[in-house]
Design a protein around this motif. Structure first.
Motif, short mmCIF file in Angstrom:
data_model
loop_
_atom_site.label_atom_id
_atom_site.label_comp_id
_atom_site.label_asym_id
_atom_site.label_seq_id
_atom_site.Cartn_x
_atom_site.Cartn_y
_atom_site.Cartn_z
N LEU A 34 -12.43 8.31 -1.01
CA LEU A 34 -11.78 9.33 -2.08
C LEU A 34 -10.26 9.02 -2.06
CD1 LEU A 34 -12.40 11.92 -3.56
CD2 LEU A 34 -11.93 13.14 -1.43
N ALA A 35 -9.63 8.66 -1.11
CA ALA A 35 -8.29 8.37 -1.45
C ALA A 35 -8.17 7.05 -2.25
CB ALA A 35 -7.58 8.15 -0.09
N MET A 36 -8.84 6.10 -1.95
CA MET A 36 -9.15 5.12 -3.07
C MET A 36 -9.04 5.39 -4.43
SD MET A 36 -10.86 2.56 -4.79
CE MET A 36 -12.43 2.97 -4.12
N ASP A 37 -10.25 6.37 -4.58
CA ASP A 37 -10.77 6.68 -5.98
C ASP A 37 -9.68 7.20 -6.64
OD1 ASP A 37 -12.69 6.66 -7.72
OD2 ASP A 37 -13.47 8.41 -7.13
N TYR B 53 -9.48 0.12 5.64
CA TYR B 53 -10.88 0.82 4.99
C TYR B 53 -10.51 0.88 3.29
CZ TYR B 53 -13.03 1.42 9.46
OH TYR B 53 -13.58 1.50 10.46
N ARG B 54 -9.13 1.17 2.85
CA ARG B 54 -8.92 1.34 1.54
C ARG B 54 -9.34 0.20 0.80
NH1 ARG B 54 -3.54 4.66 0.52
NH2 ARG B 54 -2.48 2.72 1.85
N VAL B 55 -8.91 -0.95 1.50
CA VAL B 55 -9.10 -2.41 0.92
C VAL B 55 -10.59 -2.59 0.84
CG1 VAL B 55 -9.02 -4.95 1.28
CG2 VAL B 55 -7.11 -3.38 1.41
N ALA C 144 -7.44 -3.63 -4.38
CA ALA C 144 -7.58 -4.05 -3.08
C ALA C 144 -6.49 -4.71 -2.58
CB ALA C 144 -8.93 -4.90 -2.70
N LEU C 145 -5.79 -5.75 -3.53
CA LEU C 145 -4.74 -6.60 -2.96
C LEU C 145 -3.51 -5.73 -3.04
CD1 LEU C 145 -3.55 -9.32 -2.77
CD2 LEU C 145 -3.14 -9.50 -5.20
N CYS C 146 -3.28 -4.51 -3.88
CA CYS C 146 -2.18 -3.57 -3.75
C CYS C 146 -2.23 -2.82 -2.20
CB CYS C 146 -2.49 -2.76 -4.85
SG CYS C 146 -0.95 -1.16 -4.95
N PHE C 147 -3.26 -2.40 -1.94
CA PHE C 147 -3.38 -1.91 -0.25
C PHE C 147 -2.95 -2.72 0.60
CE2 PHE C 147 -6.71 1.04 -2.43
CZ PHE C 147 -5.51 2.08 -2.49
N ALA C 148 -3.17 -4.11 0.27
CA ALA C 148 -3.16 -5.21 1.33
C ALA C 148 -1.72 -5.68 1.38
CB ALA C 148 -3.82 -6.26 1.10
N GLN C 149 -0.76 -5.07 0.70
CA GLN C 149 0.66 -5.43 0.38
C GLN C 149 1.35 -4.51 1.30
OE1 GLN C 149 1.52 -8.39 -1.33
NE2 GLN C 149 -0.72 -8.58 -1.52
N PRO C 150 2.59 -4.95 1.84
CA PRO C 150 3.50 -4.14 2.70
C PRO C 150 4.28 -3.34 1.58
CG PRO C 150 4.29 -6.51 2.58
CD PRO C 150 2.91 -6.44 2.06
N ARG C 151 4.63 -2.12 2.24
CA ARG C 151 5.18 -0.94 1.37
C ARG C 151 6.52 -0.60 2.07
NH1 ARG C 151 0.08 0.09 2.13
NH2 ARG C 151 0.31 1.18 4.06
#
Length: 533
Positions: A266-269, A302-304, A340-347
């Protein structure tokens, strides 16, 4: 007959049924909805959901017996959250030559095609459409967090040895999804091959590193019989309240999962649909209700995965569409792969301390900041009550000895520090919401930031004493707030207050809460180096 012929025959038969409204008990026209694995006929007050005769790596609907079993399971798993929507099972008998007939499953011949009968609702009530119409409110999100937490709380818990939730069980569907995406991307969007490769490399590394965490999540009861497909198109407003439906029935491995894997969808969506602010509001509301800040360690994984799932679904639809619909599927697949790539990047990661007297607006004003910037918030008032088995809105008067002792305060800050550590180590910015009037408590968290080598800032929420008194009185009268501080407590805080030290003042940002707070003006984003981004 080949599998392709079975598919075409079944589709043709249902289109014929669509042209016979009387067989579906209505005089009105019958609407048609198609997903990547189902056909739905919308007739009058009812919806009839038929499984497509498919065999994929994650489901098998290739025989009538398998489709019937899936219909029975769909009825069971969805009556957990939407018993009024899921009515019973029916079956389609006859053929296009001799006439089609829809019968209760128990009265149908053995070769009849099974279906789930659901009560129809207005498609505009789907949360995906509510969001598109700009009618999805923060109140809906808060109610959704309560609904999901309540559902998870009552869900069956996986036990070690059952096969669910192990490190291998967690990584397998991610690997399957990546394997299925590789030929899709190579054929339709070869320029995205490097993106997929980078995501695959990240998943492999993090899946291995998180293996002990996955096992610990299983051991501590965080793996349950969840929904499995928790996105906005599987949520509907019923009597103005959000309700889950269409849980995964076809593969228990996709349903017996970590609760964080469920809410990550849901958070991803929400983020994929341009509402990252609502995603973070939902995540923080769910975390406050569950206290599962340890789950932040696996949230990004899980978001990825969930973004990859939607990319894969777009690829499945791609093979079933032509023309403009095909172009839309390609665009959707590309969007989810990049997400998916965005979620895998450091923030940017930082620790923020919300400092101020009771009634200063710490909780009210910081909520806007954490939603806007994508931060995790941990609240002392909530965690203190959790220590004593209380809900955030419960009164503490029945607790022997009270919950505001020096020992309770120390234990509360222990919990806050642990939650902050989990979140920071998982790569999330954190805001700790407490009065922080005790210099020793402030120093503890400043030291934590130094240990983890992340920036620390102090947000000083401020208002005159007469304004604070009025806010505290109003909050008490309204009831239901996590804070129980009254005017007497406030005035004791005021009398004992000491200014920040010179070193602390260098970290401070002063927030006047007597006027609307413009976070963009007040707080330029901070990078990992501590400099404005």
């Amino acid at each position: 007959m080949s599998r392709q012929d079975d598919y075409a025959s079944a589709e043709q038969r249902l289109h014929a049924l669509q042209q016979c409204p009387a067989a579906l008990g209505t005089a009105e026209s019958v609407d048609w909805i198609e997903t990547h694995i189902s056909w739905l006929l919308l007739a009058g007050d009812w919806v009839y959901k038929f499984k497509k005769p498919l065999k994929l790596d994650f489901l098998d609907f290739s025989t009538q017996a398998l489709r019937r079993a899936a219909c029975e399971e769909e009825l069971r798993v969805n009556r957990r959250t939407a018993p009024a929507l899921y009515q019973d099972l029916v079956a389609l008998a006859g053929d296009t030559h001799g006439g089609l007939q829809l019968l209760p499953l128990a009265q149908a011949p053995p070769d009849a095609e099974p279906a789930v009968r659901m009560r129809r609702f207005d498609q505009a009530a789907l949360l995906s459409h509510v969001l598109e119409a700009q009618r999805l409110t923060p109140a809906h999100i808060d109610a959704l967090a309560r609904h999901v937490e309540g559902f998870h709380d009552k869900a069956a818990v996986a036990l070690p040895g059952q096969g669910w939730g192990t490190a291998q069980a967690v990584r397998a569907p991610v690997q399957d999804c990546l394997a299925a995406l590789q030929p899709q991307v190579a054929q339709a969007m070869p320029d995205l091959g490097p993106v997929l490769a980078q995501v695959a490399q990240w998943c492999a590394a993090h899946g291995e590193a998180l293996a002990p965490v996955f096992e610990e999540r299983l051991r501590t009861g965080r793996v349950r019989e969840c929904h499995g497909d928790l996105h906005l198109a599987n949520l509907v407003l019923v009597n103005a309240a959000p309700q889950l439906f269409d849980a995964i029935e076809f593969n228990p491995a996709l349903r017996w999962i970590d609760c964080v894997a469920d809410i990550a969808f849901l958070a991803m969506d929400l983020q994929a649909r341009g509402r990252a602010d609502l995603a973070w509001r939902f995540l923080n509301a769910w975390l406050e209700r569950t206290g599962d800040y340890a789950g932040l360690q696996v949230l990004d994984y899980y978001r990825v995965y969930r973004a990859l799932v939607r990319a894969r679904v777009a690829g499945l639809r791609l093979a079933q569409t032509v023309g403009d619909a095909r172009a839309a599927c390609l665009q959707e697949q590309q969007r989810y792969l990049r997400l998916a790539l965005c979620f895998a990047q450091p923030r940017p990661v930082a620790l923020w301390l919300a400092y101020g007297f009771s009634g200063s607006g710490k909780s009210t004003q910081s909520l806007g900041l954490v939603c806007q910037r994508g931060m995790v918030r941990v609240r002392a008032d909530v965690e203190r009550k959790r220590l004593f088995g209380l809900e955030s809105g419960d009164a503490s008067s029945a607790v022997p000895g009270g919950i505001y002792t020096a020992d309770a305060s120390l234990r509360t800050h222990d919990r806050l520090a642990q939650a902050a550590r989990w979140a920071l180590q998982a790569g999330h910015a954190v805001l700790v919401d407490a009065t922080f009037l005790n210099p020793a408590m402030r120093q503890r968290f400043i030291a934590l930031a130094q240990e983890l080598r992340v920036p620390c800032r102090i947000l000083c929420f401020e208002a005159p004493l007469d304004v604070l008194r009025e806010r505290v009185r109003a909050r008490q009268q309204a009831g239901g707030d996590a804070s129980e501080a009254d005017v007497r407590v406030l005035e004791a805080q005021w009398a004992a207050a000491r200014p920040l030290s010179t070193d602390e003042e260098a970290l401070a940002v002063h927030v006047d809460t007597t006027q609307p707070v413009d976070w963009d003006r007040l707080l330029p984003p901070v990078s990992n180096s501590g400099a404005p981004a």
